[in-house]
Write an enzyme that holds these catalytic residues in place. Sequence first.
Site, short mmCIF file in Angstrom:
data_model
loop_
_atom_site.label_atom_id
_atom_site.label_comp_id
_atom_site.label_asym_id
_atom_site.label_seq_id
_atom_site.Cartn_x
_atom_site.Cartn_y
_atom_site.Cartn_z
N GLY A 155 0.84 -1.19 0.00
CA GLY A 155 0.00 0.00 0.00
C GLY A 155 0.88 1.24 0.00
CB ILE A 157 3.21 2.33 4.70
CG1 ILE A 157 2.37 3.43 5.38
CG2 ILE A 157 4.48 2.04 5.51
CD1 ILE A 157 1.81 3.06 6.75
NE ARG A 177 -5.81 -6.44 -0.14
CZ ARG A 177 -6.42 -5.55 0.62
NH1 ARG A 177 -7.49 -5.88 1.28
NH2 ARG A 177 -5.96 -4.32 0.74
CB ILE A 237 6.70 -1.11 10.52
CG1 ILE A 237 6.67 -1.36 9.02
CG2 ILE A 237 8.12 -0.87 10.97
CD1 ILE A 237 5.67 -0.59 8.25
CB ALA A 238 2.19 -4.39 9.45
NE ARG A 239 -2.85 -2.05 14.11
CZ ARG A 239 -2.37 -0.82 13.89
NH1 ARG A 239 -1.08 -0.63 13.77
NH2 ARG A 239 -3.18 0.22 13.82
CD GLU A 268 1.29 -3.22 19.78
OE1 GLU A 268 2.04 -3.83 19.00
OE2 GLU A 268 1.05 -2.01 19.69
CG HIS A 286 2.61 0.47 17.89
ND1 HIS A 286 1.52 -0.36 17.91
CD2 HIS A 286 2.47 1.22 16.76
CE1 HIS A 286 0.74 -0.12 16.86
NE2 HIS A 286 1.30 0.84 16.15
CB ILE A 287 7.92 4.52 18.33
CG1 ILE A 287 9.16 3.68 17.97
CG2 ILE A 287 7.61 4.45 19.81
CD1 ILE A 287 10.47 4.26 18.51
C1 8YV Z 1 -0.18 4.72 15.80
C2 8YV Z 1 -0.43 2.95 13.95
O1 8YV Z 1 0.89 5.20 16.51
O2 8YV Z 1 -1.58 4.48 12.58
C3 8YV Z 1 -1.47 3.32 12.95
O3 8YV Z 1 -2.21 2.43 12.51
O4 8YV Z 1 -0.22 1.84 14.19
C4 8YV Z 1 0.40 4.00 14.62
O5 8YV Z 1 0.76 4.97 13.72
C5 8YV Z 1 -1.05 4.06 16.77
O6 8YV Z 1 -1.77 3.05 16.25
C6 8YV Z 1 -1.92 5.13 17.41
O7 8YV Z 1 -3.26 4.88 17.42
#
Ligand code: 8YV
Length: 331
Positions: A155, A157, A177, A237-239, A268, A286-287
Amino acid sequence: MKPTLLMARAVFPDVLDYLGQYFDVEANQEDILFSQDALIAKLQGKDALYAVSSQLVPAAVIAACPRLQMIGNMAVGFNNIDLAAATAAGILVSNTPDVLTETTADFAWALLMATARRVTESEHWLRAGKWDRWCYDGFLGADVHGATLGILGMGRIGQSIARRSMGFDMRVIYHNRSRLAESDEQYANNAQLVSKEELLRTADHLVLALPYSPAVHHTIGAAEIAQMQPGATLINIARGGIVDDVALIAALREHRIAAAGLDVYENEPAFHPDFLALSNVVLTPHIASASAPTRRAMAMCAARNLVAAFSGEQPPNLVNPGVTRKVVAHG
Ligand code: 8YV
């Protein structure tokens, strides 16, 4: 009368001031974490919720808050919200895309470089007072330049991460996808679409940049890690939940891949403690979007979406445009 708004978490004071011009705001500048019951109690009599991705809004909350008309999420991801339940209940949901794309891509590179070149591991060693001589084989890592960068989830990012690889003379492969438009592939350093198997087998550095949904839960598990090269690095860096953390820990412990760089974790902030015992993993809390200008932009973006909806406009970043809105006119 102004509509009522609950803040799930603390936010920049000026964003709170801005929201106060349009809403009767219940702030949370003490930054208290609400349990589901507390959230339900706080949302009684509230028209809107300003949420963040760590604040879960499941169907049970939506069912228990009949007055709720909008959730403005301060995140691009919105898997914390039961979107189907919100949509069925006529609740608008918005997110904060675009404003964090470049900052998040920067951070993916920070994590990739730190992981491949063992930056944090060697710093910890230095700080522990262990550096008494230079060694020919001290902290040998993987090269980044000239390597193959694999991206799962291409996507906005993912494309921005890929674009940055031009300066490192990398080949970019991706799995997604659907195939990107040719112009987007060119933008993304001439990225080439491959199967997931080829991506896993070929990437020297594999970056995960796909949104979370139950369909991608444990998309990277033991079987997928087994297909990766022994010298590969894995960056998430996703989830949390996209990677099976237990399987990754086992693989890192046995050096089945070289290293991992993680900004997100299952469950987390209570991440798996066994990560802490591993030297071949870089761990950040998560930064990825946490640059000062970007967090401000995200906070304002979420606020503007809420203000637009209650001013009778279409929120610019509505994620359920098919919703039959129940937002009532508030002047
Ligand atoms: C956030 C993120 O810091 O935007 C997102 O989906 O994962 C991060 O940028 C965090 O989720 C704040 O809600």
